[in-house]
Design a protein around this motif. Sequence first.
Motif, PDB file in Angstrom:
ATOM      1  N   GLN A  98       3.034   1.435  86.758  1.00 26.79           N
ATOM      2  CA  GLN A  98       2.849   2.431  87.380  1.00 26.79           C
ATOM      3  C   GLN A  98       2.921   3.988  87.164  1.00 26.79           C
ATOM      4  O   GLN A  98       1.591   4.362  87.431  1.00 26.79           O
ATOM      5  N   PHE A  99       4.074   3.771  86.631  1.00 21.81           N
ATOM      6  CA  PHE A  99       4.518   5.667  86.632  1.00 21.81           C
ATOM      7  C   PHE A  99       4.934   5.526  85.128  1.00 21.81           C
ATOM      8  O   PHE A  99       6.134   4.055  84.560  1.00 21.81           O
ATOM      9  N   GLN A 100       5.366   6.762  84.485  1.00 24.22           N
ATOM     10  CA  GLN A 100       5.934   6.634  83.331  1.00 24.22           C
ATOM     11  C   GLN A 100       7.519   7.228  83.431  1.00 24.22           C
ATOM     12  O   GLN A 100       7.134   9.036  83.339  1.00 24.22           O
ATOM     13  N   PHE A 101       8.463   6.610  83.092  1.00 20.80           N
ATOM     14  CA  PHE A 101       9.791   7.761  83.522  1.00 20.80           C
ATOM     15  C   PHE A 101      10.537   6.825  82.475  1.00 20.80           C
ATOM     16  O   PHE A 101      10.191   6.248  81.571  1.00 20.80           O
ATOM     17  N   LYS A 102      11.572   7.734  82.210  1.00 21.60           N
ATOM     18  CA  LYS A 102      12.056   7.245  80.735  1.00 21.60           C
ATOM     19  C   LYS A 102      13.946   6.369  81.313  1.00 21.60           C
ATOM     20  O   LYS A 102      13.149   5.113  80.307  1.00 21.60           O
ATOM     21  N   LYS A 103      13.601   6.712  82.565  1.00 21.38           N
ATOM     22  CA  LYS A 103      14.363   5.481  82.792  1.00 21.38           C
ATOM     23  C   LYS A 103      14.259   5.296  84.579  1.00 21.38           C
ATOM     24  O   LYS A 103      13.707   6.165  85.272  1.00 21.38           O
ATOM     25  N   ILE A 104      13.942   4.068  85.463  1.00 22.22           N
ATOM     26  CA  ILE A 104      14.336   3.667  86.421  1.00 22.22           C
ATOM     27  C   ILE A 104      15.016   2.782  87.214  1.00 22.22           C
ATOM     28  O   ILE A 104      15.000   1.474  86.087  1.00 22.22           O
ATOM     29  N   THR A 105      15.888   3.660  88.122  1.00 20.25           N
ATOM     30  CA  THR A 105      16.202   2.530  88.865  1.00 20.25           C
ATOM     31  C   THR A 105      16.703   2.255  89.899  1.00 20.25           C
ATOM     32  O   THR A 105      16.428   3.241  90.881  1.00 20.25           O
TER      33      THR A 105
END
Length: 141
Positions: A98-105
């Motif tokens: 759903q979302f564009q992030f470099k890193k998801i934790t």
Amino acid sequence: MKKKRYILLPILLLFFSFVACNQQKPLTNNTENIEQMQYKQNHQSDITTYIREQFSSISDVTAVVYNQELIVAIKATTFQQINEQSIEKKVKKKLKKQFQFKKITVSSDQKIFIEINKIHQSSDNLKEKFNHIKKLLKDNA
């Protein structure tokens, strides 16, 4: 003499309480930091709303975004606490789609949840606090 003491003592206490309460940190004119916080708060509310809508097994969620990195802390419902790790994986997978992030934790650790809420209460030293949370996540892994 005693009457003067009884009048003078409350006045002095009142004076010192006003002086002590009036000492605040100086305000900074860092508009870039304010703009970043407003953007992040809007983005965080989108993320938390999305997670709450998608997962009925989550009772509470909080998130923080810094430099295209997202950290999400979740609290599972009472009956789903056994499956917290699998819920974390599902949430992370949905967020990546759903979302564009470099890193998801995503974490279900209570300490991470508390630290993110501390960031929401005070936006001072955002970078330090974010790095502190990342360090806590590494220690837990």
